[in-house]
Write a protein that holds these residues in place. Structure first.
Motif, PDB file in Angstrom:
ATOM      1  N   GLN A  13       0.834  -1.207   0.000  1.00  0.00           N
ATOM      2  CA  GLN A  13       0.000   0.000   0.000  1.00  0.00           C
ATOM      3  C   GLN A  13       0.868   1.256   0.000  1.00  0.00           C
ATOM      4  N   PRO A  14       0.345   2.353  -0.488  1.00  0.00           N
ATOM      5  CA  PRO A  14       1.094   3.624  -0.408  1.00  0.00           C
ATOM      6  C   PRO A  14       1.521   3.901   1.033  1.00  0.00           C
ATOM      7  N   GLY A  15       2.761   4.348   1.178  1.00  0.00           N
ATOM      8  CA  GLY A  15       3.325   4.585   2.495  1.00  0.00           C
ATOM      9  C   GLY A  15       4.038   3.383   3.076  1.00  0.00           C
ATOM     10  N   GLY A  16       3.899   2.250   2.443  1.00  0.00           N
ATOM     11  CA  GLY A  16       4.520   1.023   2.935  1.00  0.00           C
ATOM     12  C   GLY A  16       5.989   0.907   2.566  1.00  0.00           C
ATOM     13  N   SER A  17       6.566  -0.230   2.942  1.00  0.00           N
ATOM     14  CA  SER A  17       8.008  -0.457   2.735  1.00  0.00           C
ATOM     15  C   SER A  17       8.250  -1.828   2.118  1.00  0.00           C
ATOM     16  N   LEU A  18       9.345  -1.927   1.401  1.00  0.00           N
ATOM     17  CA  LEU A  18       9.842  -3.191   0.870  1.00  0.00           C
ATOM     18  C   LEU A  18      11.362  -3.147   0.892  1.00  0.00           C
TER      19      LEU A  18
END
Length: 115
Positions: A13-18
């Motif tokens: 989702q937008p704002g998330g991290s990978l």
């Protein structure tokens, strides 16, 4: 000839991290390694790079959100991506940067940022 395998992509989702990984089949200690991305219909663009001396460089669009690191003992380069935006969606690749020479391109890893 060094082979590169990218992994770690996914849907977020937008704002998330990978965190992406670039695993090389041989030593990359002496090489400047970068991450690139290509969205459908667009040219491949350089995103971030880490030199052999560990100095890092970032494209303006990702500066402050992405962090590149390397582990020479594991022949691996990482890309930590935070505060992801829909416009970060693309297939991500790793390869040499600064020089015009490139290893064979890997398959890449898909990053999709969507709610």
């Amino acid at each position: 000839q060094v082979q590169l395998v990218e992994s770690g992509g996914g849907l977020v989702q937008p704002g998330g991290s990978l965190r992406l990984s670039c695993a090389a089949s041989g030593s990359i200690r002496a090489y400047n390694i970068g991450w690139y991305r290509q969205a459908p219909g667009d040219q491949r663009e350089w995103v971030a790079g880490i030199r052999a001396n560990t100095v890092t460089d970032y494209a303006t669009s990702v500066k402050g959100r992405f962090a590149i690191a390397r582990d020479n003992a594991k022949n691996t380069v990482y890309l930590q991506m935070n505060s992801l935006k829909p416009e970060d969606s693309a297939v991500y690749y790793c390869n040499q940067f600064i020089t015009s020479f490139r290893f064979p391109w890997g398959q890449g890893t898909q990053v999709s940022v969507s709610s």
